[in-house]
Structures are given as structure tokens and as C-alpha cells.
Write a protein that holds these residues in place. Structure first.
Motif, PDB file in Angstrom:
ATOM      1  N   ALA A 277      -6.064   6.994  -3.302  1.00 30.90           N
ATOM      2  CA  ALA A 277      -6.259   7.842  -2.115  1.00 30.90           C
ATOM      3  C   ALA A 277      -6.992   7.125  -0.981  1.00 30.90           C
ATOM      4  O   ALA A 277      -6.965   7.583   0.165  1.00 30.90           O
ATOM      5  CB  ALA A 277      -7.016   9.112  -2.495  1.00 30.90           C
ATOM      6  N   SER A 278      -7.637   5.995  -1.272  1.00 33.76           N
ATOM      7  CA  SER A 278      -8.345   5.246  -0.217  1.00 33.76           C
ATOM      8  C   SER A 278      -7.387   4.864   0.903  1.00 33.76           C
ATOM      9  O   SER A 278      -7.771   4.797   2.068  1.00 33.76           O
ATOM     10  CB  SER A 278      -8.950   3.957  -0.784  1.00 33.76           C
ATOM     11  OG  SER A 278      -9.860   4.248  -1.816  1.00 33.76           O
ATOM     12  N   TYR A 279      -6.118   4.616   0.514  1.00 35.02           N
ATOM     13  CA  TYR A 279      -5.150   4.096   1.489  1.00 35.02           C
ATOM     14  C   TYR A 279      -4.512   5.214   2.322  1.00 35.02           C
ATOM     15  O   TYR A 279      -3.834   4.935   3.294  1.00 35.02           O
ATOM     16  CB  TYR A 279      -4.134   3.191   0.765  1.00 35.02           C
ATOM     17  CG  TYR A 279      -4.901   1.992   0.232  1.00 35.02           C
ATOM     18  CD1 TYR A 279      -5.072   0.854   1.006  1.00 35.02           C
ATOM     19  CD2 TYR A 279      -5.588   2.057  -0.985  1.00 35.02           C
ATOM     20  CE1 TYR A 279      -5.851  -0.198   0.562  1.00 35.02           C
ATOM     21  CE2 TYR A 279      -6.381   1.017  -1.440  1.00 35.02           C
ATOM     22  CZ  TYR A 279      -6.508  -0.110  -0.652  1.00 35.02           C
ATOM     23  OH  TYR A 279      -7.317  -1.156  -1.072  1.00 35.02           O
ATOM     24  N   PHE A 280      -4.748   6.464   1.953  1.00 37.42           N
ATOM     25  CA  PHE A 280      -4.332   7.579   2.826  1.00 37.42           C
ATOM     26  C   PHE A 280      -5.267   7.634   4.039  1.00 37.42           C
ATOM     27  O   PHE A 280      -4.900   8.105   5.107  1.00 37.42           O
ATOM     28  CB  PHE A 280      -4.390   8.921   2.089  1.00 37.42           C
ATOM     29  CG  PHE A 280      -3.534   9.002   0.850  1.00 37.42           C
ATOM     30  CD1 PHE A 280      -2.425   8.185   0.684  1.00 37.42           C
ATOM     31  CD2 PHE A 280      -3.844   9.901  -0.164  1.00 37.42           C
ATOM     32  CE1 PHE A 280      -1.637   8.274  -0.453  1.00 37.42           C
ATOM     33  CE2 PHE A 280      -3.067   9.996  -1.305  1.00 37.42           C
ATOM     34  CZ  PHE A 280      -1.965   9.173  -1.451  1.00 37.42           C
ATOM     35  N   ARG A 281      -6.500   7.175   3.848  1.00 39.35           N
ATOM     36  CA  ARG A 281      -7.488   7.167   4.935  1.00 39.35           C
ATOM     37  C   ARG A 281      -7.258   5.990   5.898  1.00 39.35           C
ATOM     38  O   ARG A 281      -7.456   6.141   7.105  1.00 39.35           O
ATOM     39  CB  ARG A 281      -8.902   7.081   4.323  1.00 39.35           C
ATOM     40  CG  ARG A 281      -9.997   6.932   5.346  1.00 39.35           C
ATOM     41  CD  ARG A 281     -11.383   6.766   4.726  1.00 39.35           C
ATOM     42  NE  ARG A 281     -12.218   6.134   5.718  1.00 39.35           N
ATOM     43  CZ  ARG A 281     -12.582   4.869   5.714  1.00 39.35           C
ATOM     44  NH1 ARG A 281     -12.256   4.073   4.705  1.00 39.35           N
ATOM     45  NH2 ARG A 281     -13.292   4.378   6.696  1.00 39.35           N
ATOM     46  N   LEU A 282      -6.810   4.854   5.350  1.00 39.72           N
ATOM     47  CA  LEU A 282      -6.657   3.636   6.162  1.00 39.72           C
ATOM     48  C   LEU A 282      -5.304   3.649   6.869  1.00 39.72           C
ATOM     49  O   LEU A 282      -4.456   2.786   6.640  1.00 39.72           O
ATOM     50  CB  LEU A 282      -6.821   2.400   5.272  1.00 39.72           C
ATOM     51  CG  LEU A 282      -8.181   2.300   4.558  1.00 39.72           C
ATOM     52  CD1 LEU A 282      -8.196   1.170   3.545  1.00 39.72           C
ATOM     53  CD2 LEU A 282      -9.318   2.126   5.565  1.00 39.72           C
ATOM     54  N   ARG A 366      -1.803  -1.924   2.377  1.00 39.84           N
ATOM     55  CA  ARG A 366      -1.443  -0.526   2.660  1.00 39.84           C
ATOM     56  C   ARG A 366      -1.468   0.355   1.419  1.00 39.84           C
ATOM     57  O   ARG A 366      -1.150   1.535   1.477  1.00 39.84           O
ATOM     58  CB  ARG A 366      -0.098  -0.467   3.359  1.00 39.84           C
ATOM     59  CG  ARG A 366      -0.287  -0.586   4.882  1.00 39.84           C
ATOM     60  CD  ARG A 366       0.998  -0.796   5.606  1.00 39.84           C
ATOM     61  NE  ARG A 366       1.581  -2.093   5.253  1.00 39.84           N
ATOM     62  CZ  ARG A 366       2.661  -2.592   5.811  1.00 39.84           C
ATOM     63  NH1 ARG A 366       3.296  -1.899   6.728  1.00 39.84           N
ATOM     64  NH2 ARG A 366       3.119  -3.770   5.454  1.00 39.84           N
ATOM     65  N   SER A 367      -1.821  -0.262   0.292  1.00 41.44           N
ATOM     66  CA  SER A 367      -1.897   0.525  -0.950  1.00 41.44           C
ATOM     67  C   SER A 367      -2.823  -0.204  -1.916  1.00 41.44           C
ATOM     68  O   SER A 367      -3.103  -1.403  -1.739  1.00 41.44           O
ATOM     69  CB  SER A 367      -0.508   0.651  -1.579  1.00 41.44           C
ATOM     70  OG  SER A 367      -0.071  -0.637  -1.987  1.00 41.44           O
ATOM     71  N   LEU A 368      -3.261   0.509  -2.943  1.00 42.75           N
ATOM     72  CA  LEU A 368      -4.096  -0.143  -3.959  1.00 42.75           C
ATOM     73  C   LEU A 368      -3.339  -1.259  -4.686  1.00 42.75           C
ATOM     74  O   LEU A 368      -3.912  -2.343  -4.875  1.00 42.75           O
ATOM     75  CB  LEU A 368      -4.649   0.911  -4.936  1.00 42.75           C
ATOM     76  CG  LEU A 368      -5.630   0.390  -5.986  1.00 42.75           C
ATOM     77  CD1 LEU A 368      -6.829  -0.334  -5.382  1.00 42.75           C
ATOM     78  CD2 LEU A 368      -6.100   1.529  -6.891  1.00 42.75           C
ATOM     79  N   PRO A 369      -2.058  -1.068  -5.059  1.00 41.42           N
ATOM     80  CA  PRO A 369      -1.346  -2.202  -5.675  1.00 41.42           C
ATOM     81  C   PRO A 369      -1.339  -3.444  -4.783  1.00 41.42           C
ATOM     82  O   PRO A 369      -1.512  -4.567  -5.281  1.00 41.42           O
ATOM     83  CB  PRO A 369       0.082  -1.655  -5.884  1.00 41.42           C
ATOM     84  CG  PRO A 369      -0.095  -0.179  -6.001  1.00 41.42           C
ATOM     85  CD  PRO A 369      -1.251   0.175  -5.106  1.00 41.42           C
ATOM     86  N   GLU A 370      -1.177  -3.265  -3.466  1.00 45.25           N
ATOM     87  CA  GLU A 370      -1.202  -4.436  -2.561  1.00 45.25           C
ATOM     88  C   GLU A 370      -2.577  -5.108  -2.574  1.00 45.25           C
ATOM     89  O   GLU A 370      -2.679  -6.335  -2.574  1.00 45.25           O
ATOM     90  CB  GLU A 370      -0.900  -3.974  -1.118  1.00 45.25           C
ATOM     91  CG  GLU A 370       0.567  -4.078  -0.730  1.00 45.25           C
ATOM     92  CD  GLU A 370       0.780  -3.786   0.764  1.00 45.25           C
ATOM     93  OE1 GLU A 370       1.681  -2.984   1.029  1.00 45.25           O
ATOM     94  OE2 GLU A 370       0.074  -4.349   1.630  1.00 45.25           O
ATOM     95  N   ALA A 371      -3.619  -4.310  -2.590  1.00 49.73           N
ATOM     96  CA  ALA A 371      -4.973  -4.881  -2.606  1.00 49.73           C
ATOM     97  C   ALA A 371      -5.226  -5.624  -3.923  1.00 49.73           C
ATOM     98  O   ALA A 371      -5.823  -6.719  -3.932  1.00 49.73           O
ATOM     99  CB  ALA A 371      -6.003  -3.775  -2.406  1.00 49.73           C
ATOM    100  N   LEU A 372      -4.754  -5.048  -5.031  1.00 48.86           N
ATOM    101  CA  LEU A 372      -4.957  -5.702  -6.330  1.00 48.86           C
ATOM    102  C   LEU A 372      -4.195  -7.024  -6.405  1.00 48.86           C
ATOM    103  O   LEU A 372      -4.695  -8.020  -6.935  1.00 48.86           O
ATOM    104  CB  LEU A 372      -4.519  -4.779  -7.472  1.00 48.86           C
ATOM    105  CG  LEU A 372      -5.354  -3.504  -7.655  1.00 48.86           C
ATOM    106  CD1 LEU A 372      -4.751  -2.628  -8.754  1.00 48.86           C
ATOM    107  CD2 LEU A 372      -6.814  -3.817  -7.973  1.00 48.86           C
ATOM    108  N   ALA A 373      -2.979  -7.031  -5.830  1.00 50.15           N
ATOM    109  CA  ALA A 373      -2.196  -8.275  -5.817  1.00 50.15           C
ATOM    110  C   ALA A 373      -2.931  -9.328  -4.996  1.00 50.15           C
ATOM    111  O   ALA A 373      -2.984 -10.516  -5.365  1.00 50.15           O
ATOM    112  CB  ALA A 373      -0.808  -8.011  -5.247  1.00 50.15           C
ATOM    113  N   ALA A 374      -3.541  -8.908  -3.883  1.00 52.51           N
ATOM    114  CA  ALA A 374      -4.301  -9.851  -3.044  1.00 52.51           C
ATOM    115  C   ALA A 374      -5.514 -10.387  -3.804  1.00 52.51           C
ATOM    116  O   ALA A 374      -5.822 -11.581  -3.743  1.00 52.51           O
ATOM    117  CB  ALA A 374      -4.740  -9.158  -1.754  1.00 52.51           C
ATOM    118  N   LEU A 375      -6.188  -9.500  -4.543  1.00 53.64           N
ATOM    119  CA  LEU A 375      -7.347  -9.943  -5.328  1.00 53.64           C
ATOM    120  C   LEU A 375      -6.910 -10.943  -6.405  1.00 53.64           C
ATOM    121  O   LEU A 375      -7.537 -11.989  -6.583  1.00 53.64           O
ATOM    122  CB  LEU A 375      -8.042  -8.729  -5.973  1.00 53.64           C
ATOM    123  CG  LEU A 375      -9.198  -9.032  -6.928  1.00 53.64           C
ATOM    124  CD1 LEU A 375     -10.342  -9.761  -6.220  1.00 53.64           C
ATOM    125  CD2 LEU A 375      -9.721  -7.748  -7.574  1.00 53.64           C
TER     126      LEU A 375
END
Ligand code: GLU
Ligand code: MG
Length: 420
Positions: A277-282, A366-375
């Protein structure tokens, strides 16, 4: 009925929730020395409750080691009290456990100290208080402030009683939304303070028969609640962040630090914007960032150079700070601030520069999966903690995503709002 005073010894876990066990206050001395038992798989407890996956199994023991510097003892006039310690998670031999969130931040602070610098931070927390009628037209209004009744005053008193220094309480843009801020403190204390603020907000609201909901969005398309993290660099007691003659007003000493944050912002997001849900805010047009940018007094940027007030008692150099806006209360403050500092340290090591003012900035994940892939693909981030911790964290967050599969955005918001 007789009652024995108990105190809770907890740690803020990867979900940003405080979990632990209580012991009799009378046993404090022994418990501060010995701690409370815990097992490795506890860290894999999802924000929704179940352990969906764990590399640690059922074996092993750890210690929650309560920190007397992170102690809260706040009495309420109904005869109850908030009594808890925040602590570290250690191995039974007293060494830090590789997955301990607080140790993650401590190691980042030590890495920054290697560059002769320390960081002070201040957390601003937005929340929805359910004890207020949902009435349109009340954004920032005295009327909205009045109708929250005693919540704000009880929360500020509780923060004071807990040894924090609250700064302000305000009605926010959303009709039931409020914001609480604490003054800046050294990084570890600031992260402890962020956890204490969240828990006391919940504790005060609960005693009033309501909830403080800290989730980033309680409904799709609604108003976001952010956790804004203000940061400044210091050399001893000397503020080092400001130089009015340079671009953005950021000093030559501090520039690589903030450039490092921009360079690693996608990986940092996996810790700071840690929920689906963090990415609904961003998303655009909600005073929350969508790009990895630095803006002067721009509330739409990821890093915002905060204003200086010429008439304030403190000097411009002391006031000057940069605010990180890609965070919300689903994050663990130790992981978020630790990642910010480690990214900054990488910038210092590599002597990175900030982009020229006005330069195009890349999009945030734009999503948690994208952020995790970046990490997962960020080489520097691999040095922020052990391989075991990194792979467990990635699996932990992927399991959280899988647990929400098939739900629509409204249902996802509701799942997080029920917990946070
Ligand atoms: N509520 C906005 C957010 O989601 C921020 C509003 C403000 O600038 O205070 O971050
Ligand atoms: Mg705000």
C-alpha cells in the motif's frame, strides 16, 4: 483484584511493529542484564500475523535486550500505564544478531562516524484519528483541531512523559488526519522516538475508545499519511549541512551524502516504503514524491530542502535540514534510517555529486516488487547487512506481497489499515 506492574520488552521488527514479552517491573535489574528470550523465526512474522516463510525454522534462541535509554513509563488517569522498553536482538552470547533492525542502524551510524560525521533526524508522522467525524472542509481547520478533543493534548503529554520532545500537533489535509512531530535528535534516539510516537499514538487513541491509523492509505484514491524524515549532518556540535552559496544551499561536505541517497533511493524504498500500500501513496498530485529528485522547499520531491526561518532563535546552519518523503509508518524506522545513512555513506565514499537544479530525475519504484528488485540488485546494499539477512528480508517481503494476491486495492488498503 490485585495487579502487579509489568513492563514490556520489545523490539521494532521488520514490519515496523513492536513485539516482545512483559516481565514484572520488580525484576527490572535482572532483566536488563539478562534480556528476554526470542527465536529467530520471530523476525519472519508478517505484519498480518502468520509466518509465511522462514529460513530459520523452529530451532534457536535469541535475546531481546531492553535498552534503558529507550524506556517508556507513562501513567494514564484511568489507572493504566504504557510501560515498555525498546531493545536490540542479540545472540545468546551477547553479540548483535545479524538481522537485528536496531543494529542495522547502529552499524550505519558507525560507518558515518568513519567519515567524521553524525546524523540528527526528526520524524514527522501523519495519521488518521478515528475519534473525529469525517467532515469535509476541515483541512488544517481549527474546527478539526477542536473536534479531536483530548487526543492531541494527551498524546503530547504522553510523549513528554516518555522523555521525548514533541514539536507540534496539527490537523492535516484529510478530514480525520493529524500530524505529530518530534524535535531532531541523534539518529538512534530519533528512530527510537519514531517508534515511541507510533505506539503512544495508538495507546492514547485506544484509551479514548478509538484508533490512530498510521497506514499509508486507508482507501485507494484517498489522502496519504507519510512519515517524513528530516536529516542534518554534524561534526561534533557543529552543523555541517548548509552553505547558502552553493546549489540547493547544501554544503560541499554534505552534497555526496544526499547524492548517495538519490543514487540508492530505489533500494532504500524497499525499507522505507515497505508495504504494498506504500505505493498507492507515491502517486502524482498527493504531495508525495514520484521521482528520485531533490527540491528546494518542494513538498512533491523525494528529498526536500526544508526552509530556514530568519527570525528563529537558532542559526540558519543549525536549522538547515533535508527531508526524505518516501517513507510511511509500515516501515521499520531503524531499517529506513539505517538504509538512508548507508546510502549517504556510499555517496561520501564515491564523492558523488547532486544533479544540477532542474535536471530530469528518474521515477521512484512504482510498486513493492520493483523496490525489492532494486534492493536485490544494488551492489552497495549488499554490504549493509549479511547475505542471510538480505535474503531473509527479500523472502519476507515477497511473502507479504503473495499474501495479498487476488485482493483489489481497496481490500489491500483495508488489510494494512487493520494492522497499522
Ligand atoms: N500527506 C502527504 C504525504 O503523504 C504530505 C502532506 C504534507 O506535506 O504534509 O506525504
Ligand atoms: Mg504533513
Amino acid at each position: 483484584m490485585q495487579r502487579e506492574d509489568l513492563v514490556f520488552a520489545g523490539y521494532c521488527d521488520w514490519s515496523g511493529l513492536v513485539r516482545g514479552k512483559a516481565f514484572p517491573v520488580a525484576d527490572t535489574e535482572a532483566r536488563l542484564a539478562k534480556g528476554m528470550g526470542l527465536t529467530h523465526s520471530n523476525i519472519m512474522m508478517s505484519c498480518f500475523g502468520p509466518i509465511y516463510t522462514t529460513p530459520f525454522g523452529t530451532v534457536g534462541d535469541l535475546i531481546i535486550w531492553p535498552d534503558p535509554h529507550a524506556h517508556v513509563a507513562v501513567p494514564f488517569d484511568d489507572g493504566t500505564a504504557e510501560r515498555f522498553y525498546l531493545g536490540d536482538v542479540q545472540n545468546t552470547d551477547g553479540t548483535p544478531w545479524e538481522c537485528c533492525p536496531r543494529d542495522f542502524l547502529k552499524r550505519a551510524i558507525a560507518a558515518l562516524a568513519g567519515h567524521g560525521l553524525s546524523l540528527r533526524a526528526s520524524f514527522e508522522q501523519e495519521l488518521v484519528y478515528t475519534g473525529v467525524e469525517d467532515r469535509p472542509g476541515s483541512s488544517y481547520a481549527l474546527d478539526a483541531y477542536r473536534r479531536q478533543g483530548g487526543f492531541g493534548e494527551a498524546l503530547i503529554a504522553a510523549l513528554n512523559a516518555a522523555g521525548r520532545t514533541p514539536d507540534s500537533f496539527l490537523p492535516e489535509y484529510g478530514s480525520r488526519q493529524f500530524e505529530v512531530t518530534i524535535v531532531h535528535e541523534p539518529a538512534l534516539m530519533a528512530a527510537d522516538g519514531a517508534v515511541v510516537l507510533r505506539e503512544l499514538a495508538r495507546g492514547v487513541a485506544w484509551r479514548l475508545g478509538h484508533r490512530a491509523i498510521l497506514a499509508p492509505m486507508i482507501e485507494p484514491g484517498g489522502i496519504g499519511s507519510g512519515t517524513h524524515i528530516h536529516m542534518s549532518l554534524w561534526e561534533g556540535s557543529k552543523p555541517m549541512t548548509h552553505d547558502p552559496a552553493r546549489p540547493y544551499g547544501v554544503s560541499a561536505r554534505a552534497e555526496p551524502f544526499f547524492a548517495g541517497i538519490l543514487a540508492h533511493i530505489a533500494a532504500i524504498s524497499a525499507f522505507s516504503a515497505a508495504a504494498v500500500a506504500s505505493y498507492f501513496r507515491l502517486t502524482p498530485n498527493r504531495w508525495a514524491p514520484v521521482r528520485a529528485d531533490l527540491g528546494v522547499q518542494d513538498r512533491g520531491s523525494a528529498l526536500r530542502v526544508a526552509p530556514i526561518f530568519a527570525t528563529a532563535e537558532t542559526s540558519p546552519a543549525e536549522q538547515f535540514n533535508v527531508e526524505f518523503r518516501v517513507a510511511d509508518a509500515c516501515c521499520c524506522p531503524y531499517l529506513a534510517l539505517g538504509a538512508l545513512i548507508q546510502a549517504g555513506v556510499d555517496g561520501l565514499k564515491r564523492g558523488l555529486s547532486l544533479p544540477a537544479p532542474g535536471a530530469a530525475a528518474p521515477l521512484l519504484p512504482r510498486s513493492l516488487p520493483e523496490a525489492l528488485a532494486a534492493l536485490a540488485s544494488d551492489e552497495a546494499a549488499k554490504g549493509w547487512w549479511s547475505e542471510t539477512a538480505m535474503s531473509a528480508y527479500l523472502a519476507f517481503k515477497k511473502a507479504e506481497i503473495a499474501a495479498l494476491e487476488g485482493l483489489d486495492d481497496a481490500e489491500i488498503c483495508a488489510r494494512y489499515a487493520a494492522v497499522y
